[in-house]
Design a protein around this motif. Sequence first.
Motif, PDB file in Angstrom:
ATOM      1  N   ALA A 150      92.625  68.466  40.755  1.00 26.70           N
ATOM      2  CA  ALA A 150      93.131  68.526  39.085  1.00 26.70           C
ATOM      3  C   ALA A 150      93.961  69.851  38.566  1.00 26.70           C
ATOM      4  CB  ALA A 150      92.523  67.648  38.254  1.00 26.70           C
ATOM      5  N   ALA A 151      94.427  69.611  37.942  1.00 34.63           N
ATOM      6  CA  ALA A 151      95.259  70.872  37.273  1.00 34.63           C
ATOM      7  C   ALA A 151      93.882  71.360  36.413  1.00 34.63           C
ATOM      8  CB  ALA A 151      96.344  70.428  36.184  1.00 34.63           C
ATOM      9  N   VAL A 152      93.593  70.570  36.198  1.00 36.44           N
ATOM     10  CA  VAL A 152      92.065  70.527  34.722  1.00 36.44           C
ATOM     11  C   VAL A 152      91.361  70.110  35.292  1.00 36.44           C
ATOM     12  CG1 VAL A 152      91.681  71.216  32.761  1.00 36.44           C
ATOM     13  CG2 VAL A 152      93.610  72.232  33.202  1.00 36.44           C
ATOM     14  N   GLY A 153      90.406  70.770  36.047  1.00 27.68           N
ATOM     15  CA  GLY A 153      89.194  69.817  36.041  1.00 27.68           C
ATOM     16  C   GLY A 153      87.883  69.793  35.344  1.00 27.68           C
ATOM     17  N   VAL A 154      87.109  69.492  34.363  1.00 32.21           N
ATOM     18  CA  VAL A 154      86.433  68.764  33.239  1.00 32.21           C
ATOM     19  C   VAL A 154      84.928  68.670  34.012  1.00 32.21           C
ATOM     20  CG1 VAL A 154      85.982  68.955  30.807  1.00 32.21           C
ATOM     21  CG2 VAL A 154      88.586  69.127  31.593  1.00 32.21           C
ATOM     22  N   ALA A 155      84.068  69.545  34.198  1.00 35.42           N
ATOM     23  CA  ALA A 155      82.690  68.435  34.425  1.00 35.42           C
ATOM     24  C   ALA A 155      82.069  68.868  31.669  1.00 35.42           C
ATOM     25  CB  ALA A 155      82.095  69.493  34.911  1.00 35.42           C
ATOM     26  N   MET A 156      82.032  67.427  32.428  1.00 34.04           N
ATOM     27  CA  MET A 156      80.765  67.545  30.879  1.00 34.04           C
ATOM     28  C   MET A 156      79.287  68.117  31.012  1.00 34.04           C
ATOM     29  SD  MET A 156      82.071  64.980  29.706  1.00 34.04           S
ATOM     30  CE  MET A 156      82.048  64.625  28.367  1.00 34.04           C
ATOM     31  N   GLY A 157      79.094  68.467  30.309  1.00 31.94           N
ATOM     32  CA  GLY A 157      77.649  69.315  29.986  1.00 31.94           C
ATOM     33  C   GLY A 157      76.658  67.825  30.523  1.00 31.94           C
TER      34      GLY A 157
ATOM     35  N   ALA B   6      84.267  64.236  26.191  1.00 34.00           N
ATOM     36  CA  ALA B   6      85.355  63.594  26.982  1.00 34.00           C
ATOM     37  C   ALA B   6      86.330  64.136  25.583  1.00 34.00           C
ATOM     38  CB  ALA B   6      84.767  62.269  26.799  1.00 34.00           C
ATOM     39  N   ALA B   7      85.971  63.989  23.967  1.00 34.16           N
ATOM     40  CA  ALA B   7      87.034  64.442  22.900  1.00 34.16           C
ATOM     41  C   ALA B   7      86.813  66.124  23.365  1.00 34.16           C
ATOM     42  CB  ALA B   7      86.309  63.951  21.544  1.00 34.16           C
ATOM     43  N   GLN B   8      86.468  65.931  23.361  1.00 34.84           N
ATOM     44  CA  GLN B   8      86.749  68.249  23.342  1.00 34.84           C
ATOM     45  C   GLN B   8      87.037  68.381  25.038  1.00 34.84           C
ATOM     46  OE1 GLN B   8      83.252  69.819  24.210  1.00 34.84           O
ATOM     47  NE2 GLN B   8      84.063  72.300  24.008  1.00 34.84           N
ATOM     48  N   ALA B   9      87.155  67.384  26.114  1.00 39.43           N
ATOM     49  CA  ALA B   9      88.513  67.769  26.948  1.00 39.43           C
ATOM     50  C   ALA B   9      89.424  67.499  26.255  1.00 39.43           C
ATOM     51  CB  ALA B   9      87.341  66.870  28.020  1.00 39.43           C
ATOM     52  N   LEU B  10      89.591  66.716  25.848  1.00 37.29           N
ATOM     53  CA  LEU B  10      90.875  65.800  25.442  1.00 37.29           C
ATOM     54  C   LEU B  10      92.121  67.048  24.983  1.00 37.29           C
ATOM     55  CD1 LEU B  10      90.859  62.258  25.483  1.00 37.29           C
ATOM     56  CD2 LEU B  10      91.827  63.389  27.078  1.00 37.29           C
TER      57      LEU B  10
ATOM     58  N   ARG C 126      94.852  59.179  43.249  1.00 40.81           N
ATOM     59  CA  ARG C 126      96.201  59.790  43.791  1.00 40.81           C
ATOM     60  C   ARG C 126      97.291  58.829  43.784  1.00 40.81           C
ATOM     61  NH1 ARG C 126      93.925  63.604  48.120  1.00 40.81           N
ATOM     62  NH2 ARG C 126      93.502  61.489  48.996  1.00 40.81           N
ATOM     63  N   ALA C 127      96.248  57.499  44.012  1.00 38.69           N
ATOM     64  CA  ALA C 127      97.465  56.115  44.076  1.00 38.69           C
ATOM     65  C   ALA C 127      98.092  55.745  43.431  1.00 38.69           C
ATOM     66  CB  ALA C 127      96.315  54.601  44.529  1.00 38.69           C
ATOM     67  N   TYR C 128      96.795  56.143  42.273  1.00 38.92           N
ATOM     68  CA  TYR C 128      97.578  55.955  40.455  1.00 38.92           C
ATOM     69  C   TYR C 128      98.666  56.611  40.041  1.00 38.92           C
ATOM     70  CZ  TYR C 128      97.589  54.326  35.354  1.00 38.92           C
ATOM     71  OH  TYR C 128      98.328  53.722  34.704  1.00 38.92           O
ATOM     72  N   LEU C 129      98.673  57.798  40.594  1.00 42.04           N
ATOM     73  CA  LEU C 129      99.503  58.964  39.768  1.00 42.04           C
ATOM     74  C   LEU C 129     100.601  58.471  40.845  1.00 42.04           C
ATOM     75  CD1 LEU C 129      96.794  62.195  39.936  1.00 42.04           C
ATOM     76  CD2 LEU C 129      97.566  60.931  37.979  1.00 42.04           C
ATOM     77  N   ASP C 130     100.718  58.376  42.237  1.00 39.07           N
ATOM     78  CA  ASP C 130     101.611  58.641  43.094  1.00 39.07           C
ATOM     79  C   ASP C 130     103.094  57.051  42.216  1.00 39.07           C
ATOM     80  OD1 ASP C 130     101.046  59.997  44.648  1.00 39.07           O
ATOM     81  OD2 ASP C 130     100.146  59.470  46.037  1.00 39.07           O
ATOM     82  N   ARG C 131     102.328  55.957  41.525  1.00 45.31           N
ATOM     83  CA  ARG C 131     103.053  55.387  41.165  1.00 45.31           C
ATOM     84  C   ARG C 131     103.323  55.450  40.114  1.00 45.31           C
ATOM     85  NH1 ARG C 131     102.030  49.835  43.240  1.00 45.31           N
ATOM     86  NH2 ARG C 131     102.928  48.297  40.941  1.00 45.31           N
ATOM     87  N   TYR C 132     102.968  56.749  39.572  1.00 42.06           N
ATOM     88  CA  TYR C 132     103.521  56.462  38.603  1.00 42.06           C
ATOM     89  C   TYR C 132     104.502  58.052  38.228  1.00 42.06           C
ATOM     90  CZ  TYR C 132     101.744  52.678  36.436  1.00 42.06           C
ATOM     91  OH  TYR C 132     101.552  51.315  36.408  1.00 42.06           O
ATOM     92  N   ASP C 133     104.264  58.472  39.799  1.00 43.76           N
ATOM     93  CA  ASP C 133     105.301  59.584  39.604  1.00 43.76           C
ATOM     94  C   ASP C 133     104.066  60.794  39.006  1.00 43.76           C
ATOM     95  OD1 ASP C 133     106.726  61.218  41.215  1.00 43.76           O
ATOM     96  OD2 ASP C 133     108.807  61.029  39.832  1.00 43.76           O
ATOM     97  N   ILE C 134     103.389  61.455  39.051  1.00 41.93           N
ATOM     98  CA  ILE C 134     102.068  62.113  38.710  1.00 41.93           C
ATOM     99  C   ILE C 134     101.513  62.932  39.083  1.00 41.93           C
ATOM    100  CG2 ILE C 134     100.721  62.847  36.558  1.00 41.93           C
ATOM    101  CD1 ILE C 134     101.367  60.067  35.410  1.00 41.93           C
ATOM    102  N   ASP C 135     102.427  64.294  39.005  1.00 40.44           N
ATOM    103  CA  ASP C 135     102.002  65.486  39.722  1.00 40.44           C
ATOM    104  C   ASP C 135      99.664  64.989  39.620  1.00 40.44           C
ATOM    105  OD1 ASP C 135     101.823  67.586  42.131  1.00 40.44           O
ATOM    106  OD2 ASP C 135     101.576  68.590  40.545  1.00 40.44           O
ATOM    107  N   GLU C 136      99.132  65.524  40.741  1.00 41.12           N
ATOM    108  CA  GLU C 136      97.613  65.787  40.519  1.00 41.12           C
ATOM    109  C   GLU C 136      97.544  66.582  40.038  1.00 41.12           C
ATOM    110  OE1 GLU C 136      94.455  64.404  43.194  1.00 41.12           O
ATOM    111  OE2 GLU C 136      95.846  65.613  44.031  1.00 41.12           O
ATOM    112  N   ALA C 137      98.251  68.243  40.698  1.00 39.55           N
ATOM    113  CA  ALA C 137      98.118  69.938  40.673  1.00 39.55           C
ATOM    114  C   ALA C 137      98.457  70.389  39.811  1.00 39.55           C
ATOM    115  CB  ALA C 137      98.653  70.168  42.219  1.00 39.55           C
ATOM    116  N   THR C 138      99.489  69.490  38.535  1.00 38.90           N
ATOM    117  CA  THR C 138      99.925  70.362  37.466  1.00 38.90           C
ATOM    118  C   THR C 138      99.986  70.028  36.277  1.00 38.90           C
ATOM    119  OG1 THR C 138     102.215  69.080  38.012  1.00 38.90           O
ATOM    120  CG2 THR C 138     101.270  71.658  39.166  1.00 38.90           C
ATOM    121  N   GLU C 139      99.590  68.037  36.576  1.00 40.88           N
ATOM    122  CA  GLU C 139      99.893  67.189  35.086  1.00 40.88           C
ATOM    123  C   GLU C 139      98.819  66.694  35.205  1.00 40.88           C
ATOM    124  OE1 GLU C 139     103.995  65.023  34.562  1.00 40.88           O
ATOM    125  OE2 GLU C 139     103.930  65.365  36.661  1.00 40.88           O
ATOM    126  N   LEU C 140      97.675  66.361  35.420  1.00 41.21           N
ATOM    127  CA  LEU C 140      96.293  65.726  35.147  1.00 41.21           C
ATOM    128  C   LEU C 140      95.105  66.387  34.717  1.00 41.21           C
ATOM    129  CD1 LEU C 140      94.759  62.746  36.425  1.00 41.21           C
ATOM    130  CD2 LEU C 140      93.982  64.254  38.766  1.00 41.21           C
TER     131      LEU C 140
END
Length: 199
Positions: A166-173, A195-199, A136-150
């Motif tokens: 996060a807007a999209v939370g992904v768990a590894m297998g 991780a590549a699949q998540a992206l 959240r500190a990093y996102l706030d620094r760059y004006d990125i919205d956690e709920a819609t862009e993360l």
Amino acid sequence: VAAAGAGGVFANGLTVYDDDGVLFHERLLETDVLDACAAFAEAHGLDLVAYHRDDLTTPRVTPRTDELADRYAEPRPAEGLGSRANKLLLLADPEILRERRPALDALLGATARTTVALPNMLEVLPPGASKREGVRAYLDRYDIDEATELLAVGDGENDAEMLRAAAVGVAMGNAGAAARDAADLVVASNDEGGAAQAL
């Protein structure tokens, strides 16, 4: 990290660097917590490693403390526990840590919190600290919205709060139950390109 000029969130959200490699967010454990955990580790036969930014220290070097460098590509812990720490790791077999965790939680009370990234590592963090707080500190620094862009990807208990927010939370297998329950999606394991699949 700063020398490499890389930004990001490190040490479970306790140190955050901007894109120029400048530290702008940091959480530290109180000295009393360091002392209490060192005594607890000694009394219970657990290995202890303190993280302070890019430096790792330990009361004694053991095969378990060396494993952090050899297996996980962390800096090799130096012998001699430092006086400042962002977090502590208690290292032992998973069943021993599960048995000892309630006693450590009771000892620490509100002065710190525990979490698990890997079953053989119990982490001690400042109260209220989490990976989500650092992100959240990093996102706030760059004006990125956690709920819609993360898009957040994780596999441990220590990732659950971040995955839920996060807007999209992904768990590894290979994720544990806490991460899986918090995620929107589950992908392949770390070793299978998840991780590549998540992206």
